[in-house]
Design a protein around this motif. Structure first.
Motif, PDB file in Angstrom:
ATOM      1  N   CYS A  53      87.775   7.084  28.398  1.00  0.00           N
ATOM      2  CA  CYS A  53      88.241   8.000  29.445  1.00  0.00           C
ATOM      3  C   CYS A  53      88.008   9.452  29.034  1.00  0.00           C
ATOM      4  CB  CYS A  53      89.731   7.780  29.715  1.00  0.00           C
ATOM      5  SG  CYS A  53      90.090   6.165  30.426  1.00  0.00           S
ATOM      6  N   TRP A  55      89.432  12.412  28.682  1.00  0.00           N
ATOM      7  CA  TRP A  55      90.745  13.057  28.627  1.00  0.00           C
ATOM      8  C   TRP A  55      90.677  14.579  28.706  1.00  0.00           C
ATOM      9  CZ3 TRP A  55      94.974  10.052  29.026  1.00  0.00           C
ATOM     10  CH2 TRP A  55      94.808   8.671  28.781  1.00  0.00           C
ATOM     11  N   GLU A  60      87.806  16.441  36.322  1.00  0.00           N
ATOM     12  CA  GLU A  60      88.399  15.203  36.829  1.00  0.00           C
ATOM     13  C   GLU A  60      89.819  15.401  37.378  1.00  0.00           C
ATOM     14  OE1 GLU A  60      87.007  12.161  37.048  1.00  0.00           O
ATOM     15  OE2 GLU A  60      85.143  12.996  36.346  1.00  0.00           O
ATOM     16  N   ARG A  61      90.282  16.626  37.463  1.00  0.00           N
ATOM     17  CA  ARG A  61      91.678  16.847  37.801  1.00  0.00           C
ATOM     18  C   ARG A  61      91.887  17.622  39.108  1.00  0.00           C
ATOM     19  NH1 ARG A  61      91.117  15.621  32.917  1.00  0.00           N
ATOM     20  NH2 ARG A  61      92.670  15.128  31.384  1.00  0.00           N
ATOM     21  N   TRP A  71      98.003  10.632  39.933  1.00  0.00           N
ATOM     22  CA  TRP A  71      98.195   9.709  38.821  1.00  0.00           C
ATOM     23  C   TRP A  71      98.502  10.468  37.546  1.00  0.00           C
ATOM     24  CZ3 TRP A  71      97.501   4.397  39.617  1.00  0.00           C
ATOM     25  CH2 TRP A  71      96.989   4.045  40.862  1.00  0.00           C
ATOM     26  N   ILE A  73      98.524   9.490  33.588  1.00  0.00           N
ATOM     27  CA  ILE A  73      98.151   8.436  32.645  1.00  0.00           C
ATOM     28  C   ILE A  73      98.425   8.953  31.251  1.00  0.00           C
ATOM     29  CG2 ILE A  73      96.291   6.950  31.833  1.00  0.00           C
ATOM     30  CD1 ILE A  73      94.946   7.492  34.617  1.00  0.00           C
ATOM     31  N   LEU A  87      95.650  13.143  37.305  1.00  0.00           N
ATOM     32  CA  LEU A  87      94.434  12.952  38.077  1.00  0.00           C
ATOM     33  C   LEU A  87      94.725  12.802  39.562  1.00  0.00           C
ATOM     34  CD1 LEU A  87      92.785  10.223  35.821  1.00  0.00           C
ATOM     35  CD2 LEU A  87      92.246  12.645  35.839  1.00  0.00           C
ATOM     36  N   VAL A  92      90.230   8.690  39.949  1.00  0.00           N
ATOM     37  CA  VAL A  92      90.526   7.439  39.240  1.00  0.00           C
ATOM     38  C   VAL A  92      89.385   6.455  39.531  1.00  0.00           C
ATOM     39  CG1 VAL A  92      92.214   5.603  38.862  1.00  0.00           C
ATOM     40  CG2 VAL A  92      92.987   7.919  39.371  1.00  0.00           C
ATOM     41  N   TRP A  96      88.553   5.502  34.003  1.00  0.00           N
ATOM     42  CA  TRP A  96      89.956   5.670  34.416  1.00  0.00           C
ATOM     43  C   TRP A  96      90.417   4.448  35.215  1.00  0.00           C
ATOM     44  CZ3 TRP A  96      92.487   8.968  31.799  1.00  0.00           C
ATOM     45  CH2 TRP A  96      91.982  10.215  31.452  1.00  0.00           C
ATOM     46  N   ARG A  97      89.589   3.982  36.148  1.00  0.00           N
ATOM     47  CA  ARG A  97      89.947   2.828  36.976  1.00  0.00           C
ATOM     48  C   ARG A  97      90.123   1.595  36.094  1.00  0.00           C
ATOM     49  NH1 ARG A  97      92.976   1.714  40.626  1.00  0.00           N
ATOM     50  NH2 ARG A  97      92.199   3.514  41.720  1.00  0.00           N
TER      51      ARG A  97
END
Length: 113
Positions: A53, A55, A60-61, A71, A73, A87, A92, A96-97
């Motif tokens: 992932c 991070w 991605e945010r 989400w 995580i 996220l 996701v 991530w998924r």
């Protein structure tokens, strides 16, 4: 008199591996939570999922959008490695998924990814 010996125990605690997923928002604004605490013999599979992932990728945010899920995580791999990401639902995907689905499956009784 027969002497009994207790099994030797390591003085170091075993590393803790915990992955927690929280989904908030949506039309009803409900919060759902899932948590996985895999055994030591399953740790390498989970660490692989966690490490794939992105991070630290701020792209991605993107949290825009009304009535969308958001989400959180969090992955704790031992005492020193604690990661967390917020996220948008649209982010996701991919690794991530896979991680989210593995944690959700863990809670549904399928204890391995």
């Amino acid at each position: 008199m027969k002497e009994t010996r207790s099994p030797e125990r390591s003085t170091e605690p075993s590393p803790t591996l915990v992955v927690a997923v929280t989904r908030t928002g949506g039309f009803a604004g409900l919060t759902k939570q899932w948590r996985a605490e895999p055994r030591e013999d399953e740790a390498s599979v989970w660490i692989s999922l966690i490490s794939r992932c992105p991070w630290d990728d701020p792209a991605e945010r993107d949290m825009r959008g009304a009535d969308r899920f958001q989400w959180n995580i969090r992955a704790q791999c031992g005492d020193e490695d604690d990661r967390e990401a917020e996220l948008a639902d649209s982010a996701v995907t991919g690794p991530w998924r896979e991680l989210v689905d593995a944690v959700r499956d863990w809670n549904d009784g399928a204890k391995a990814p």
